[in-house]
Design an enzyme around this catalytic site. Structure first.
Site, PDB file in Angstrom:
ATOM      1  N   GLU A  79       1.021  -1.185  -0.130  1.00 36.62           N
ATOM      2  CA  GLU A  79       0.197  -0.483   0.158  1.00 36.62           C
ATOM      3  C   GLU A  79       0.710   1.272  -0.099  1.00 36.62           C
ATOM      4  O   GLU A  79       0.460   2.544  -0.754  1.00 36.62           O
ATOM      5  CB  GLU A  79      -0.643  -0.563   1.038  1.00 36.62           C
ATOM      6  CG  GLU A  79      -2.052  -0.848   0.971  1.00 36.62           C
ATOM      7  CD  GLU A  79      -1.612  -2.157   1.923  1.00 36.62           C
ATOM      8  OE1 GLU A  79      -0.573  -2.870   2.059  1.00 36.62           O
ATOM      9  OE2 GLU A  79      -2.673  -3.284   1.906  1.00 36.62           O
ATOM     10  N   PHE A 132     -11.952  -7.342  13.143  1.00 42.49           N
ATOM     11  CA  PHE A 132     -11.044  -7.645  13.083  1.00 42.49           C
ATOM     12  C   PHE A 132     -10.334  -6.500  11.658  1.00 42.49           C
ATOM     13  O   PHE A 132     -11.214  -6.095  11.129  1.00 42.49           O
ATOM     14  CB  PHE A 132     -11.153  -8.490  12.538  1.00 42.49           C
ATOM     15  CG  PHE A 132      -9.997  -9.292  11.043  1.00 42.49           C
ATOM     16  CD1 PHE A 132      -9.241  -9.475  11.803  1.00 42.49           C
ATOM     17  CD2 PHE A 132     -10.495  -9.217   9.682  1.00 42.49           C
ATOM     18  CE1 PHE A 132      -8.162  -9.764  10.926  1.00 42.49           C
ATOM     19  CE2 PHE A 132      -9.216  -9.833   8.764  1.00 42.49           C
ATOM     20  CZ  PHE A 132      -8.217 -10.295   9.390  1.00 42.49           C
ATOM     21  N   GLN A 133      -9.364  -5.848  11.439  1.00 39.10           N
ATOM     22  CA  GLN A 133      -8.841  -5.118  10.420  1.00 39.10           C
ATOM     23  C   GLN A 133      -9.265  -4.092  10.672  1.00 39.10           C
ATOM     24  O   GLN A 133      -9.267  -3.146   9.856  1.00 39.10           O
ATOM     25  CB  GLN A 133      -9.123  -5.998   9.832  1.00 39.10           C
ATOM     26  CG  GLN A 133      -7.494  -7.007   8.833  1.00 39.10           C
ATOM     27  CD  GLN A 133      -7.251  -7.003   7.413  1.00 39.10           C
ATOM     28  OE1 GLN A 133      -8.385  -6.779   6.572  1.00 39.10           O
ATOM     29  NE2 GLN A 133      -5.974  -7.325   7.863  1.00 39.10           N
ATOM     30  N   LYS A 149     -17.840  -0.539   5.829  1.00 38.16           N
ATOM     31  CA  LYS A 149     -18.162  -1.882   4.356  1.00 38.16           C
ATOM     32  C   LYS A 149     -19.079  -1.686   4.054  1.00 38.16           C
ATOM     33  O   LYS A 149     -19.975  -1.739   3.190  1.00 38.16           O
ATOM     34  CB  LYS A 149     -17.702  -3.453   5.174  1.00 38.16           C
ATOM     35  CG  LYS A 149     -18.088  -4.249   3.857  1.00 38.16           C
ATOM     36  CD  LYS A 149     -17.479  -5.360   4.506  1.00 38.16           C
ATOM     37  CE  LYS A 149     -17.599  -6.634   3.416  1.00 38.16           C
ATOM     38  NZ  LYS A 149     -16.711  -7.543   3.217  1.00 38.16           N
ATOM     39  N   MET A 156      24.286   8.895   2.835  1.00 34.59           N
ATOM     40  CA  MET A 156      24.477  10.700   4.530  1.00 34.59           C
ATOM     41  C   MET A 156      24.874  10.136   4.908  1.00 34.59           C
ATOM     42  O   MET A 156      25.050  11.238   5.752  1.00 34.59           O
ATOM     43  CB  MET A 156      22.927  10.743   3.431  1.00 34.59           C
ATOM     44  CG  MET A 156      22.982  12.886   3.437  1.00 34.59           C
ATOM     45  SD  MET A 156      24.397  13.254   2.691  1.00 34.59           S
ATOM     46  CE  MET A 156      23.186  13.851   1.741  1.00 34.59           C
TER      47      MET A 156
END
Length: 561
Positions: A49, A111-112, A161, A475
């Site tokens: 993602e 969940f999630q 949802k 760096m």
């Protein structure tokens, strides 16, 4: 006719002209994915993602359009945060759609489930949690309006949802008005007149431009004004390409790794005309010494940026393009011979350019990373879109490639996000399938999102990754070298993968360059290929980026080669 929330969302995207969505599916957004094949837009399946947001960001920076991505709830949403913060710091227009658990489960540790609205509040221009499908179309309209207007930025829309599955009549607003959001585009005429008066007294002016010039499509106006007034121009990292990098008035980038001429000009100018820049600490160095002899004019669309880091004499809240056009109009009544007036200043600045140009120690030993970037410019004739990772590779790409047009450098300026360059290059390649897109990377940073090579191979994108492989987190090693007695703690990358084998494993092409005599022919061969490729260039291990202004020092206190 009633539509589900999923269909309403996709109808809205069509009305906004969205043709490409970068994303990764999951349970909370599966109803949207179920409908995507029915709509005339391309969904790009990334491998992470974070890559989706960076790709949408690269698409936006290269094209000037709003970038769009779609991910699921929970970890899918939280994985986007680095990309969102990257876009926020650099004022890039994005709309990010995240899935969410059903409204009845919000707050229940379902969940999630993650509070992505709360998590992203500090790094979005605005965000929404849509609780009623009847609000969805208006929210999407507002999200795109906010993302692309005023100071651009990322807007997140969280979609439970049950909202996606619910039905309602679809009606898309023709226009939008938000009572608390009214960006000012027009400059104040009296303030422009003050700038004209300052210019009439000034003998040593400098224009300092930033990314706001590019986002407001003001490059033509900036170039015309500088040439008319015979004023030298420097830009921030984000402003590279806003002014032609091959113009005689070009000083190069200013700041910590800016050119000697640009930093000296800032230290000695009597008028600083800042356009679309925000006086970042990497640009100003020691604030009390920054342009300390100058009157300062600051043009910016965002009023909160003005007076934030430096005190300015003439603030102008405006769109950069409109302000520059207005200033040109004010100056049109002047009879001053600007070429003659600034001739002595130009000679002094040109002297700094000649005495301390950007350079490096050339030798017959290991390949110098600066030479790789110079060769890329020579082969491409400056026509490529360049993205970068972050670190030494980013600074060498900024210093030794001449950007003559806006939207040809994609880089994480504000947040400094390692792993940005490759997915951003993928996004730019989707925006411009026929252009050459090159990610200049380090061997450390490329490993942060290398999984997107699978995306490039899947979509047959000819993106090229040129790794300046020095075996270090370069760096940080440079800072350890200069300021920490060469204590190279945890910066040596002992066990890098075989990048050529890695490219081949993904189904891409792989090249390795270890000798100077192979640099040009192998680069030419790799860049001419129609396949994605990694070019692993073994470069001098302990090469440093110069000039360098130590942290907290004045811009004129530079370490030179």
């Amino acid at each position: 006719m009633e539509l589900t929330g999923a269909k309403i969302l996709l109808e809205c995207l069509g009305r906004e002209g969205v043709d490409t969505v970068f994303g990764f599916p999951g349970g909370a957004v599966i109803d949207i994915y179920d409908q995507i094949p029915n709509y005339p837009m391309q969904h790009v399946l990334v491998r992470h993602e974070q890559g989706a947001v960076h790709a949408a960001d690269g698409y936006a920076r290269a094209s000037g359009k709003v970038g769009v991505c779609l991910v699921t709830s929970g970890p899918g949403a939280t994985n986007t945060v680095t990309g969102i913060a990257t876009a926020y710091m650099d004022s890039i227009p994005l709309v990010i759609f995240t899935g969410q658990v059903p409204t009845s489960l919000i707050g229940n540790d379902a969940f999630q489930e993650a509070d992505i609205v709360g998590i992203t509040r500090p790094c979005t221009k605005h965000n929404y949690l849509v609780k009623d499908v009847r609000d969805l179309a208006m929210v999407v309209k507002q999200a795109f309006y906010l993302a692309r207007t005023g100071r651009p930025g990322p807007v997140l829309v969280d979609l439970p949802k049950d909202v996606v599955q619910a039905k309602t009549e679809f009606e898309y607003p023709d226009s939008i008005k938000m009572r608390s959001y009214n960006p000012n585009y027009q400059p104040n005429h009296k303030q422009l007149q003050k700038v004209g008066e300052l210019l009439s007294f000034s003998r040593r002016p400098v224009i300092y431009a930033g990314g706001g010039v590019i986002s407001s499509e003001a490059s033509e106006e900036l170039t015309g004004l500088a040439r008319h007034l015979n004023i030298p121009v420097t830009t921030t990292l984000m402003g590279l390409g806003a002014f032609p990098g091959d113009d005689p008035l070009w000083l190069g980038m200013l700041g910590m790794h800016g050119t000697y001429a640009a930093n000296m000009a800032i230290g000695n100018c009597d008028l600083l005309l800042s356009v679309g820049a925000r006086f970042d600490d990497r640009v100003t160095g020691k604030i009390s010494s920054f342009a300390s002899k100058a009157k300062i004019v600051h043009i910016d669309i965002d009023p909160t940026s003005i007076q934030k880091n430096v005190v300015v004499d003439v603030p102008i809240v405006s769109d950069c393009r409109l302000a520059l056009k207005g200033l040109r109009s004010v100056l049109g009544r002047e009879t001053t011979d600007w070429q003659a007036k600034h001739a002595d200043w130009r000679r002094e600045v040109d002297g700094w350019m000649a005495s301390h140009p950007l350079t490096y120690e050339k030798c017959d030993g290991p390949i110098k990373p600066q030479a790789v970037v110079e060769m890329l410019y020579e082969i491409t004739k400056g026509e490529a879109i360049i993205s970068t990772e972050v670190g030494q590779n980013q600074m060498w790409a900024a210093q030794f490639f001449k950007y003559t047009k806006p939207r040809t450098l994609l880089t994480s300026g504000g947040l400094g996000t390692m792993g940005y360059g490759f997915p951003a290059a993928i996004g730019a390649q989707f925006a411009f399938p026929d252009r050459l897109v090159i990610d200049i990377a380090g061997d450390g940073s490329i490993q942060m999102n290398i999984q997107e090579m699978a995306t490039a191979v899947s979509y047959e994108l000819p993106v090229k990754i040129v790794i300046l492989n020095n075996g270090y987190l370069g760096m940080v090693r440079q800072w350890q070298d200069l300021f920490y007695d060469k204590n190279y703690c945890s910066t040596c990358l002992h066990r890098n993968p075989d990048f050529v084998a890695l490219a081949l494993a993904y189904g891409a092409e792989g090249y390795r360059i270890t000798r100077q005599e192979d640099l040009e022919p192998v680069l030419r061969k790799a860049l001419a290929s129609k396949s994605p490729a990694i070019i692993d260039v073994q470069v001098a291990q302990e090469e440093n980026v110069y000039p360098m202004v130590p942290a907290g020092a004045a811009l004129t206190d530079m370490l030179l080669v």
